[in-house]
Design an enzyme around this catalytic site. Structure first.
Site, PDB file in Angstrom:
ATOM      1  CD  GLN A   1      -2.928  -1.229   0.248  1.00  0.00           C
ATOM      2  OE1 GLN A   1      -3.137  -0.165  -0.440  1.00  0.00           O
ATOM      3  NE2 GLN A   1      -3.630  -1.993  -0.053  1.00  0.00           N
TER       4      GLN A   1
ATOM      5  CE  LYS B   1      -2.622  -4.722  -2.952  1.00  0.00           C
ATOM      6  NZ  LYS B   1      -4.080  -4.914  -2.931  1.00  0.00           N
TER       7      LYS B   1
ATOM      8  CB  CYS C   1      -7.152  -9.808   3.407  1.00  0.00           C
ATOM      9  SG  CYS C   1      -8.100 -10.485   2.002  1.00  0.00           S
TER      10      CYS C   1
END
Lengths: 427, 150
Positions: A224, A247, A385
């Site tokens: 992230q 991502k 998750c």
């Protein structure tokens, strides 16, 4: 005095807005992403699930198409022209990745299928060689399952102990508790660079520094972070850094494991097969140096090429501008969502990535996302998750809006309007 | 313009807000905890059977989305007094309806007021919300104690 301050403050805001407009040509950037102009149920698609996956710019889509239709060959095998060209394109991506995260050497970059495989590689290879009975592994309470399970399994197999850095109510890791967990038994500390649920950006440099003092290795989960924060692995001093292509505006099926050379060299192979050997006889084989030692089989060639174009795209915009715009979106979303009665933001760390998890008083996240979907708004609902985070904050699930530099404030306004309708509907 | 939906019928919203038989049966014949790992929803169904294998009392507890809560609530009101064999037939028909294999307007059925969940078939991501309570009831009848939606 008060008036002067006010004038200064408002001037500053006006200046900021002007700067954003001139430095960041939003419509031009959005035009680079075909998925941002599709319609969902006849309405403009408002995509606020960027922590799950991001869309690809034309340069990535077109770059992969060109490679597959005009330049395609597998790598590190054929000595024919296109094979050599493909190999050099492939290896140039390794160099670009190394520069992107400020690694010392491209040989420290291992291509994997994604963050999950990168962490598993370290847990299986490094973990099985260097972690034994009575040793300790430290993770944090805010990890994604991908940074919990490989360590949990390793510890149960090796009779080692898994220790967990606790998280405060605001979503920040409790550093004093972390310091207490560290000892000469600690073999590795694996923490996130940005939480996918709370947005928390832990003080990773400090975490790495403290781990080093007791001789522990460190792994930072950058899934992230890599697309949103300037990453400097040399500056951080970590031993491993992992992230995913999809991502960060690239394809699925490709990810990166950065490993400090001295550490990678001590590690045994993880998956074995073609292309990772020096010699093979029926009795014994010797293995190639890193990174090849960890890249058995044909790699995801087109995907790696695509990742290269994604990095080029990010560089063309500039991480400083990306961070500035995303921070502005986060502040705006925090302020506007925070005003909605009955909405509780989960995770208020001082250092936070551009995402917001929240609960609504009378509406379950799955009902929220179903209704928002009818307005063309894509957000995520569930446990993300990260069930231990849900347990810690006493919620079964949250709704999460996660932003990218291609999002606009108007899209956050649409989210707020949608949420108001959800509240009316369930009241 | 306020939100209107085929999925969230008025009856569903009512049962979500005021769930019926939302309590624990202390002297239950059996109970089962149903879990949907996809969304984290957990509900427990409590059952009391009489000598003729009919459901004499049924209740549920737990938390979940509007669809799963309303489905559990309506289920308890609908199966009370019915025999295990009847429940098995209703379970199959309900399941077929929400995955779009039974059109209640065209085919005969025993679903009564449960047909308000027919809209779920347009939302494949939500079928497990509607069926969690039913799987948990089945588990309770089979005295398995716990069930996880696959």
């Amino acid at each position: 005095m008060g008036l002067r301050w006010f004038l200064f403050a408002s001037d500053k805001t006006a200046l900021n807005e002007k700067m954003t407009k001139t430095l960041f040509n939003m419509e031009k950037i959005r035009a680079d992403f075909p998925m941002l102009s599709v319609k969902v149920r006849g309405k403009p698609y408002i995509y606020l699930d960027n922590a799950a996956t991001t869309h690809k710019p034309l340069s990535v889509i077109e770059g992969i198409r060109r490679f597959d239709s005009e330049e395609y060959a597998t790598v590190r095998r054929g000595a024919y022209l296109l094979g050599e060209k493909a190999t050099s394109m492939f290896e140039s991506v390794r160099e670009r990745v190394a520069r992107f995260i400020n690694a010392e050497n491209p040989s420290e970059i291992v291509f994997t299928s994604g963050t999950t495989q990168s962490i598993n590689l370290v847990a299986y290879s490094f973990g099985r060689k260097f972690i034994g009975s009575g040793d300790e592994v430290i993770i944090s309470h805010i990890e994604h399952h991908a940074n919990i399970l490989p360590w949990q399994i390793l510890c149960s197999e090796k009779d080692a102990k898994l220790k967990v850095i606790p998280v405060a109510d605001n979503g920040e890791l409790i550093m004093e508790e972390y310091e207490k967990l560290l000892s000469e038994k600690t073999k590795i500390v694996a923490v996130t660079h940005a939480s996918n649920v709370l947005g928390t950006i832990p003080p990773v440099r400090e975490i790495v520094g403290l781990a080093k003092k007791v001789g522990a290795k460190t792994l930072i989960d950058g899934a992230q972070a890599a697309p949103h924060i300037k990453v400097d692995v040399k500056g951080l001093g970590c031993d491993f850094y992992v992230f995913s292509g999809h991502k960060m505006y690239g394809p699925t099926g490709v990810g990166v494991l950065y490993g400090r050379r001295e550490v990678l060299e001590t590690m045994p192979p993880y998956i074995t097969g073609g292309e990772m050997i020096v010699t093979v006889t029926m009795e014994k084989s010797t293995y190639a140096k890193p990174p090849m030692r960890f890249e058995a089989g044909t790699p995801p060639v087109s995907q790696v090429i695509g990742l290269g174009y994604a990095i080029d795209y990010i560089n063309s915009i500039g991480m400083d501008r990306i961070q500035a715009h995303e921070h502005e979106l986060l502040e705006y979303a925090t302020a506007t969502l925070g005003k909605i009665p009955g909405l509780t933001i989960i995770g208020n760390a001082r250092e936070k990535a551009a995402l917001i998890s929240f609960t609504l008083k009378n509406a379950h996240p799955h009902d929220v996302i179903t209704i928002l979907d009818e307005y063309g708004i894509a957000v995520r609902g569930g446990h993300h998750c990260a069930q231990p985070v849900m347990q810690r904050f006493g919620v079964p699930a949250t709704t999460r809006a996660s932003f990218s530099f291609y999002n606009k404030k108007e899209e956050i306004d649409a989210l707020v309007e949608g949420l108001k309708k959800v509240i009316v509907f369930f009241s | 313009m306020s939100y209107k939906s085929e999925l969230y019928q008025q009856v569903i919203l009512d049962h979500n807000k005021n769930p019926r038989n939302y309590r624990k049966i202390e002297d239950a014949t059996s109970s089962c905890l149903g879990h949907n790992p996809l969304c984290g929803d957990r509900i427990t169904v409590y059952l009391k059977l009489d000598a003729d294998n009919k459901i004499s009392d049924i209740s549920f507890s737990g938390d979940g989305c509007a669809i799963s809560k309303a489905s559990a609530s309506l289920m308890t009101t609908f199966v009370k007094g019915k025999s295990i064999d009847d429940v098995k037939v209703i379970f199959d028909e309900f399941h077929k309806m929400i995955i779009g294999e039974l059109d209640t307007g065209k085919t005969g059925h025993h679903l009564g007021k449960l047909t308000i969940f027919e809209g779920v078939r347009e939302y494949p991501a939500r079928t497990k919300c509607a069926s969690l309570a039913w799987h948990t009831l089945k588990c309770s009848l089979e005295k398995k104690g716990e069930t996880t939606m696959e």
